[in-house]
Enzyme design. Structure first.
Site, PDB file in Angstrom:
ATOM      1  N   SER A   1     -44.131 -55.923  -3.510  1.00 47.73           N
ATOM      2  CA  SER A   1     -44.083 -57.330  -3.899  1.00 47.73           C
ATOM      3  C   SER A   1     -44.281 -58.217  -2.654  1.00 47.73           C
ATOM      4  O   SER A   1     -45.258 -58.031  -1.929  1.00 47.73           O
ATOM      5  CB  SER A   1     -42.750 -57.606  -4.602  1.00 47.73           C
TER       6      SER A   1
ATOM      7  N   ASP B   1     -46.922 -54.361 -15.009  1.00 50.53           N
ATOM      8  CA  ASP B   1     -46.495 -55.444 -14.117  1.00 50.53           C
ATOM      9  C   ASP B   1     -47.337 -56.679 -14.407  1.00 50.53           C
ATOM     10  O   ASP B   1     -48.532 -56.708 -14.120  1.00 50.53           O
ATOM     11  CB  ASP B   1     -46.677 -54.981 -12.664  1.00 50.53           C
TER      12      ASP B   1
ATOM     13  N   HIS C   1     -42.806 -55.274 -13.189  1.00 47.43           N
ATOM     14  CA  HIS C   1     -42.793 -55.426 -11.734  1.00 47.43           C
ATOM     15  C   HIS C   1     -41.668 -54.605 -11.095  1.00 47.43           C
ATOM     16  O   HIS C   1     -41.819 -54.057 -10.002  1.00 47.43           O
ATOM     17  CB  HIS C   1     -42.630 -56.905 -11.388  1.00 47.43           C
TER      18      HIS C   1
END
Lengths: 381, 381
Positions: free
Chosen positions: A152, A319, A352
């Protein structure tokens, strides 16, 4: 190795020289909290830097002695015998500037004014964090990283390392990341920021002096964030339309009725107890600003021409925050520059959040990348 | 017909008899605001009821004399010569109970206590609204509707009409809707509700007596909502990463930096000026609760066995709030019951908001459904 625990402890290093920031401001006499796992080898060729995302820290792996449930946030990935094997690699976790887990942040004193920074803490960017991390590597005597790795926002830092310090990174492992935020990503961040900044207990960011904490805003911020970390599918599977209690509806607009509400409120409550509101603003802004292609008229291929590292990119099918298509953009730009690249798209239901979870295929991909590619470069270093 | 305006005005009808609500409570001496367009024919066979979604009202079509920009919220769809042609149909718009545009809601006086309802306004459901609408139809002398039509939450009401009053509905037009909310849908509603309910100006729902309005919470609620109404694609196309002013970053966490932030804040500000906070809680709860399959162990096909109306279902390709798959669930359940069904999946970039916009294919589908199917039934009525 069942029953085996790697005991670790945080370390702190103060940097006295001013660090110039992207905004034009600078910061001096700041501290970075970090942890290390494993041993640096004689040629100093086995260092792996782990960069953290929004609400994580330098505590990446291992446990703190005498503290239950104190596993590092990526302990499934990093440790003895793990995919990033601390029997082979010297792994460093570092808490970013402006965060709230030990490195200098808005809740600390500004040495120039002797007052708490609060709202005056300088805006920091991914590039600033990478510069601060490079200084820490200098202090640890590490010239070149075997790998820099993150998921991320951490993946953005790994990518930025290859652009800011191309000669100091052999491999970049960029997981569930993106070359910049979309309008929708920024929109969710802005909702969270407005919830915090308009909480009367925020006091323009100087709530420390007022003895308050903008918990209402932090709760809302975390609830919004959580929705974007999970996939629609996994939410339906875990919570669906299940009621919190029994089978009868209460017909209430303010009480909890559904399991998903209870889960979100709980996540919000927990978060508001430990996370700093100014840090939340700073870190979401760093996400918003990250955009290496910006200086190249939006051309990511031109922006990544500087990168010489080899890449492992990983994305997750469900995601929707940083969808696989965003990793494809990075892959395409690297291929345009004839860079060496491995890419894995993991079919996982968790959205995610999958980058933090133990998925056999995901773990296998990272393990084999470190065993074959990263270690090969290390041997020839 | 360029230059032609249909001037309309709201009407109000008071219902003295108590209306039993799904929660077990009841409400009496309540008013419904409504508007009508076109003429009811001699056989009373041309009535079309329009049900509204979260923040809309009875003002569906036409304009108010002397008021600029006063077009009804579905004026592209409904009016003289429009897809739902008021030269042919007698169209009725009605503001739902608990809303804040003229029908009795939390800001009005409870006749039993002579105090403002506030937080004590009874929780209302889609089924309750349909019962209230049926009473209005009784009062207007309309036994059978040529069609009942709505988008989003309005589509849920149209679907519920076919279950609660199967013999009173010939056609149901259900646009961008769903047979219930997913966990993610409920989650977004809950974030919005918490933002409102934890605003110190909300006072547990009794803010009228305190002379306050929980504008902070309403702003956040609207910002979250807006993100879910738009597609990622259209947000990128309309706003992308464009800065609000000039090309230089301000490096600020609280000022507006990106266009999308400015847009969302503006939407939030506007909404907080006119929308009632208690109404927001009530209407999102009605969304959460709607689930006709619940009483049938989750079996939607069994739930829809009661419906005898013919259906037009419309969904939009980029709607991620009520995705086409949710319309497919309704379609499948109707087909399981051998019901007559038309279905159009419109390839449109605008996300959930597409149901309010003028798209030629969408307008064409509705127009042809009314011209061929609805009018055919009317002629034989």
């Amino acid at each position: 190795m069942p029953g085996f625990f790697m005991f670790v402890q945080p370390q702190y290093l103060q940097f006295d020289a001013p660090l110039a920031l992207q905004s034009g401001a600078s910061i001096r006499a700041y501290t970075l909290a970090y942890e290390t796992y494993g041993q640096l080898n004689a040629t100093k060729s086995n260092a792996v830097l782990i960069c953290h995302a929004l609400n994580a820290s330098h505590h990446v792996a291992g446990v703190y002695a005498g503290q239950a449930k104190s596993e590092g946030w990526w302990h499934t990935m990093i440790g003895p015998g793990k995919p990033v094997d601390t029997d082979t690699y010297f792994v460093i976790g570092v808490n970013n500037l402006g965060s709230c887990f030990g490195s200098t942040g808005p809740m600390h004193q500004n040495p120039d004014t002797s007052e708490v920074y609060g709202a005056s803490f300088p805006v920091v960017t991914v590039e600033d964090w990478v510069n601060a991390q490079a200084r820490l590597m200098d202090a640890l005597g590490i010239q070149t990283l075997a790998a820099v790795m993150g998921g991320s926002l951490g993946g953005m830092q790994a990518l930025s390392w290859t652009l800011q310090y191309p000669s100091r990174v052999r491999h970049a492992v960029v997981v569930a990341s993106a070359p910049n935020l979309t309008a929708e990503n920024i929109a969710f961040n802005e909702v969270a920021r407005r919830a915090i900044a308009t909480d009367p207990d925020f006091h323009g960011g100087n709530f420390y002096q007022h003895g308050t904490v903008p918990k209402r805003g932090l709760r809302i911020a975390r609830m919004v964030g959580h929705i974007t970390y999970l996939s629609d599918d996994v939410m339906n599977e875990k919570f669906g339309r299940e009621l919190r209690e029994g089978v009868d509806l209460k017909y209430s607009t303010q009480e909890v009725e559904f399991q998903i509400e209870s889960y979100l409120r709980h996540q919000g409550d927990k978060f508001a107890e430990y996370f700093d509101a100014n840090t939340y603003l700073l870190i979401t802004r760093a996400l918003d600003y990250f955009d290496p292609a910006r200086a190249f008229g939006g051309d990511l291929s031109k922006a990544l021409a500087r990168a010489t590292a080899k890449f492992l990119l990983v994305s997750f099918s469900t995601d929707w925050r940083f969808a696989p298509a965003r990793s494809h953009e990075i892959a395409k730009a690297l291929l345009d520059n004839h860079r060496e690249l491995s890419y894995a798209e993991i079919n996982a239901p968790h959205g995610h959040d999958a980058f933090l979870l133990e998925d056999a295929r995901y773990m296998g991909v990272v393990r084999s990348y470190f065993e074959s590619k990263v270690s090969a470069e290390m041997a020839t270093a």
